[in-house]
Structures are given as structure tokens and as C-alpha cells.
Scaffold this active site. Structure first.
Site, PDB file in Angstrom:
ATOM      1  N   ARG A  11       0.661  -1.515   0.091  1.00 41.92           N
ATOM      2  CA  ARG A  11      -0.017  -0.138  -0.144  1.00 41.92           C
ATOM      3  C   ARG A  11       0.781   1.233   0.056  1.00 41.92           C
ATOM      4  O   ARG A  11       1.551   1.525   0.816  1.00 41.92           O
ATOM      5  CB  ARG A  11      -1.068  -0.019   1.215  1.00 41.92           C
ATOM      6  CG  ARG A  11      -1.657   1.094   1.266  1.00 41.92           C
ATOM      7  CD  ARG A  11      -2.761   1.284   0.398  1.00 41.92           C
ATOM      8  NE  ARG A  11      -3.956   0.252   0.452  1.00 41.92           N
ATOM      9  CZ  ARG A  11      -4.978  -0.051  -0.718  1.00 41.92           C
ATOM     10  NH1 ARG A  11      -4.757   0.615  -1.608  1.00 41.92           N
ATOM     11  NH2 ARG A  11      -5.480  -0.982  -0.502  1.00 41.92           N
ATOM     12  N   GLN A  40      -8.898  -6.995  -8.097  1.00 42.09           N
ATOM     13  CA  GLN A  40      -8.841  -5.560  -8.790  1.00 42.09           C
ATOM     14  C   GLN A  40      -7.405  -5.015  -9.161  1.00 42.09           C
ATOM     15  O   GLN A  40      -6.455  -5.497  -8.665  1.00 42.09           O
ATOM     16  CB  GLN A  40      -9.410  -4.911  -7.490  1.00 42.09           C
ATOM     17  CG  GLN A  40      -8.842  -3.085  -7.742  1.00 42.09           C
ATOM     18  CD  GLN A  40     -10.072  -2.320  -7.221  1.00 42.09           C
ATOM     19  OE1 GLN A  40     -11.137  -2.271  -7.770  1.00 42.09           O
ATOM     20  NE2 GLN A  40      -9.936  -1.342  -6.284  1.00 42.09           N
ATOM     21  N   ARG A  69       0.706  -6.235 -10.042  1.00 39.68           N
ATOM     22  CA  ARG A  69       1.207  -5.819  -8.905  1.00 39.68           C
ATOM     23  C   ARG A  69       1.402  -7.028  -7.712  1.00 39.68           C
ATOM     24  O   ARG A  69       1.830  -6.709  -6.628  1.00 39.68           O
ATOM     25  CB  ARG A  69       0.358  -4.818  -8.248  1.00 39.68           C
ATOM     26  CG  ARG A  69      -1.106  -5.219  -8.104  1.00 39.68           C
ATOM     27  CD  ARG A  69      -1.701  -3.748  -7.403  1.00 39.68           C
ATOM     28  NE  ARG A  69      -2.900  -4.358  -7.172  1.00 39.68           N
ATOM     29  CZ  ARG A  69      -4.114  -3.467  -6.231  1.00 39.68           C
ATOM     30  NH1 ARG A  69      -3.557  -2.561  -5.874  1.00 39.68           N
ATOM     31  NH2 ARG A  69      -5.329  -4.166  -6.121  1.00 39.68           N
ATOM     32  N   HIS A 101       0.177   3.709 -10.469  1.00 37.38           N
ATOM     33  CA  HIS A 101      -0.979   4.213  -9.559  1.00 37.38           C
ATOM     34  C   HIS A 101       0.081   5.006  -8.270  1.00 37.38           C
ATOM     35  O   HIS A 101       0.407   4.414  -7.392  1.00 37.38           O
ATOM     36  CB  HIS A 101      -1.667   3.175  -8.876  1.00 37.38           C
ATOM     37  CG  HIS A 101      -2.633   3.185  -7.834  1.00 37.38           C
ATOM     38  ND1 HIS A 101      -2.658   3.879  -6.804  1.00 37.38           N
ATOM     39  CD2 HIS A 101      -4.049   2.701  -8.139  1.00 37.38           C
ATOM     40  CE1 HIS A 101      -3.961   3.897  -5.991  1.00 37.38           C
ATOM     41  NE2 HIS A 101      -4.703   3.082  -6.767  1.00 37.38           N
ATOM     42  N   ASP A 160     -12.395   9.963  -6.244  1.00 36.50           N
ATOM     43  CA  ASP A 160     -12.265   8.740  -7.196  1.00 36.50           C
ATOM     44  C   ASP A 160     -12.458   9.215  -8.575  1.00 36.50           C
ATOM     45  O   ASP A 160     -13.880   8.856  -8.884  1.00 36.50           O
ATOM     46  CB  ASP A 160     -12.903   7.428  -6.698  1.00 36.50           C
ATOM     47  CG  ASP A 160     -12.212   6.033  -7.211  1.00 36.50           C
ATOM     48  OD1 ASP A 160     -11.529   6.210  -8.315  1.00 36.50           O
ATOM     49  OD2 ASP A 160     -12.757   5.132  -6.762  1.00 36.50           O
ATOM     50  N   GLU A 188      -2.633   9.348 -10.953  1.00 38.18           N
ATOM     51  CA  GLU A 188      -2.158   7.890 -11.725  1.00 38.18           C
ATOM     52  C   GLU A 188      -2.229   8.208 -13.042  1.00 38.18           C
ATOM     53  O   GLU A 188      -3.222   8.357 -13.852  1.00 38.18           O
ATOM     54  CB  GLU A 188      -3.192   6.989 -11.385  1.00 38.18           C
ATOM     55  CG  GLU A 188      -3.404   6.772  -9.778  1.00 38.18           C
ATOM     56  CD  GLU A 188      -4.508   5.688  -9.713  1.00 38.18           C
ATOM     57  OE1 GLU A 188      -4.801   4.937 -10.103  1.00 38.18           O
ATOM     58  OE2 GLU A 188      -5.167   6.084  -8.502  1.00 38.18           O
TER      59      GLU A 188
HETATM   60  C1  BG6 Z   1      -8.006   3.573  -7.539  1.00 35.81           C
HETATM   61  C2  BG6 Z   1      -9.275   3.400  -7.966  1.00 35.81           C
HETATM   62  O1  BG6 Z   1      -6.963   3.814  -8.507  1.00 35.81           O
HETATM   63  O2  BG6 Z   1      -7.290   2.507  -6.702  1.00 35.81           O
HETATM   64  C3  BG6 Z   1     -10.053   3.097  -6.749  1.00 35.81           C
HETATM   65  O3  BG6 Z   1      -9.741   4.328  -8.915  1.00 35.81           O
HETATM   66  C4  BG6 Z   1      -9.712   1.950  -5.772  1.00 35.81           C
HETATM   67  O4  BG6 Z   1     -11.665   2.764  -7.001  1.00 35.81           O
HETATM   68  C5  BG6 Z   1      -8.259   2.540  -5.501  1.00 35.81           C
HETATM   69  O5  BG6 Z   1     -10.313   2.121  -4.533  1.00 35.81           O
HETATM   70  C6  BG6 Z   1      -7.438   1.544  -4.344  1.00 35.81           C
HETATM   71  O6  BG6 Z   1      -7.315   0.411  -4.986  1.00 35.81           O
HETATM   72  P1  BG6 Z   1      -6.683  -0.927  -4.248  1.00 35.81           P
HETATM   73  O7  BG6 Z   1      -7.357  -2.171  -5.006  1.00 35.81           O
HETATM   74  O8  BG6 Z   1      -5.545  -0.836  -4.242  1.00 35.81           O
HETATM   75  O9  BG6 Z   1      -7.379  -0.733  -2.961  1.00 35.81           O
END
Ligand code: BG6
Length: 306
Positions: free
Chosen positions: A82, A103, A108, A178, A222, A279
Site C-alpha cells: 500500500r 482488482q 502488482r 498508481h 475517485d 495515476e
Molecule cells: C484507484 C481506484 O485507482 O485505486 C479506486 O480508482 C480504488 O477505486 C483505489 O479504490 C485503490 O485500489 P486498491 O485495490 O489498491 O485498494
């Protein structure tokens, strides 16, 4: 020494033997025993985990850290770190086919390979990492591909993510670098360069809106901006960070704010006040299709400007 520590140490010894450059970079065991590249040259420092090709730290000498990293980040090969710069690839956001895949894709959470290291004429350090399809990747995404990530560390952090379709069928690709920027306090942040741009608001059923003035942070954000301008600038009180890009017509801005940050186990609760994500992306309408043999390069450069 436990078995996996022994493995990591051996691996790091081998990597140093093959790729370390004195006065520029070496490999070491990072948090959780994961292999990490530590760059320290005449200009700046930078740290990159091979897990996810994940940059966790960058800063020119005599400057504060440029990237935000959660104090509660988890370091394991099962989870993305994170903060820093995770790579969302080969899809951005939720699974586009609703098959329950993770997601932001699998890059990653994958172990990247070191392709090479070098020093350029300016004395900047170059690290080349790669990710190729494997049995595991083809179960998630049934394509033959090659992805190369070129990281150049100088006063500027220059990143190039190249995707090559090595399959016999076309594939659709969405992605993002990101980037979590460290800021003194979100109250004082404004992002310049997106005024007049259309964006979809992911917090309001993707309704389309237009940006008025600079982007400021007073709550959760977002958004996916339609943005083909070459750069935007994060102003943060005394310092400004320029984010320049190529190969991208979309920029994502994200801050989870207090409630969502508190719901994430790996996001320190007050952290949302000290980060903003800008991003460089190929997201939403900016998804790309690559035919067999075609490639696409997503480029992002980060530099502090006074
Ligand atoms: C952003 C998205 O790029 O990443 C968000 O637009 C998302 O919707 C955020 O919550 C974090 O994503 P993750 O999977 O790293 O918790």
C-alpha cells in the site's frame, strides 16, 4: 535461518553478483524478506521491490520523500504493497469480465524478473524489469505477452511500462502507474492541469462531470479524467511535483478519505491526509487494444519543481 530466509539470501547474493553496480545500486532483503533494489546515486535514492516491480521510495538528495508509503503496508507475495507506485495491469479497476479476479490485475502481485542494470551518460541509474506470461498468468488472462518496465533514477524518476502482444490474437489492455504522492497535508494541496477536463466520478455511478479550477481535496475523490495534456503539477504548500506523461489519455485521481482509509487494514488511519494518488493511466474510455506483434508504452516522469 529459516528455509525461506536462506532462499532469499541466496537469491539476493546471485542478483548482486549479476546486477549490482557499486555507487549506484544493490539488492537486499526488504520488509517481509522480499527482495528489493536499493538505488543511491549522485542524484537521488530509490527503492524497488521485485514483488510487483513496486517502487516504494524516491527522493532527490536533500529533499523530503516524494512518495507516500502506508505505515501499515503489508509485505508478502500475496498482496500489493500500500503506497509507492503499484502497477495496475493488464486491467485497471475491478475485473472487467466480472470473473472475480483481483482488482487492478495481477502485475502488482507478481514477481518481476531483473533484465538488466546500467548507468547512462548523465550518471543516472537504469533498472530494467520484466514480466512474461506463465502458466499462472494464462489461467487468469489467456494471452502470451511481454511487459518491460524501465526505471531511470536521476533528479527525475522516469518510468516506461512497455507491453508487447506476443500472442496470435489481439488483447484489450488497461493500466495505471498508481502513484501515491506524499504531501504535507491534503488541506493545502491543489492539482493544476486538469481544469476544463471531463471526468467520470467513480463515487457517483460514473456520472460525467467537468473540472472547474484546480483539483482540491475536501473529501473522498475517485475520478478518471480524460486527460491528454503532457503534465500536471501537484502543489503542496512549499513544494510542487511535476508529473509528466506520454502514451496516456487518462489520469486517475484518488484519495479514500477517513472512512474508507479506516476500513482498509493496510492504510494507516491518518494517512489519507498525507497522500494523493495521481495515476498516469490507460483507464476507462482510454483502454487500448493491441494486435499480435503490437506494443504500447506508458511513460511517467516525476520531478520536484520549486
Ligand atoms: C484507484 C481506484 O485507482 O485505486 C479506486 O480508482 C480504488 O477505486 C483505489 O479504490 C485503490 O485500489 P486498491 O485495490 O489498491 O485498494
Amino acid at each position: 535461518m529459516r528455509d525461506n530466509d536462506e532462499g532469499a539470501a541466496l537469491n539476493i547474493g546471485t542478483l548482486n553478483g549479476l546486477f549490482a553496480i557499486p555507487g549506484h545500486l544493490h539488492f537486499e532483503a526488504g520488509e517481509g524478506g522480499l527482495a528489493k533494489v536499493a538505488v543511491n546515486n549522485a542524484y537521488a535514492h530509490c527503492e524497488i521491490y521485485l514483488h510487483g516491480a513496486h517502487i516504494t521510495s524516491f527522493g532527490p538528495h536533500d529533499e523530503d520523500e516524494v512518495l507516500w508509503l502506508s505505515k501499515s503496508a503489508q509485505y508478502s507475495d500475496a498482496k500489493a504493497i500500500r503506497g509507492g507506485i503499484p502497477i495496475c495491469w493488464p486491467w485497471f479497476g475491478p475485473d472487467p469480465e466480472n470473473k472475480g479476479r483481483a482488482q487492478h490485475g495481477f502485475a502488482r502481485n507478481s514477481l518481476w524478473t531483473v533484465f538488466g542494470t546500467s548507468v547512462n551518460a548523465k550518471g543516472e541509474t537504469l533498472l530494467r524489469l520484466g514480466l512474461q506470461d506463465s502458466e499462472a498468468s494464462r489461467k487468469l488472462w489467456p494471452y502470451v505477452f511481454m511487459t518491460e518496465y524501465h526505471i531511470t533514477v536521476g533528479k527525475t524518476l522516469h518510468l516506461e511500462l512497455k507491453t508487447i502482444n506476443e500472442d496470435e490474437k489481439p488483447f484489450a489492455l488497461s493500466s495505471a502507474l498508481h502513484t501515491y504522492f506524499a504531501v504535507d497535508h491534503t488541506d493545502n494541496v491543489r492539482v493544476e492541469g486538469l481544469e476544463g477536463k471531463n471526468y467520470i466520478d467513480q463515487l457517483r455511478s460514473n456520472v460525467q462531470c467537468m473540472q472547474e479550477g484546480d483539483v482540491i481535496f475536501t473529501g473522498e475523490v475517485d475520478r478518471i479524467y480524460e486527460d491528454d495534456t503532457p503534465c500536471c503539477i501537484v502543489h503542496d504548500g512549499a513544494r510542487s511535483i511535476q508529473v509528466a506523461k506520454k502514451g496516456s489519455k487518462s489520469t486517475v485521481i484518488w484519495n479514500p478519505w477517513a472512512e474508507k482509509a479506516a476500513m482498509m487494514g493496510d492504510f494507516d488511519d491518518e494517512g489519507y491526509q498525507h497522500m494523493v494518488c495521481i495515476e498516469t493511466a490507460n483507464a476507462g474510455f482510454d483502454m487500448r487494444t493491441l494486435k499480435p506483434g503490437e506494443s504500447h508504452v506508458l511513460t511517467q516522469s516525476i520531478v520536484l519543481c520549486k
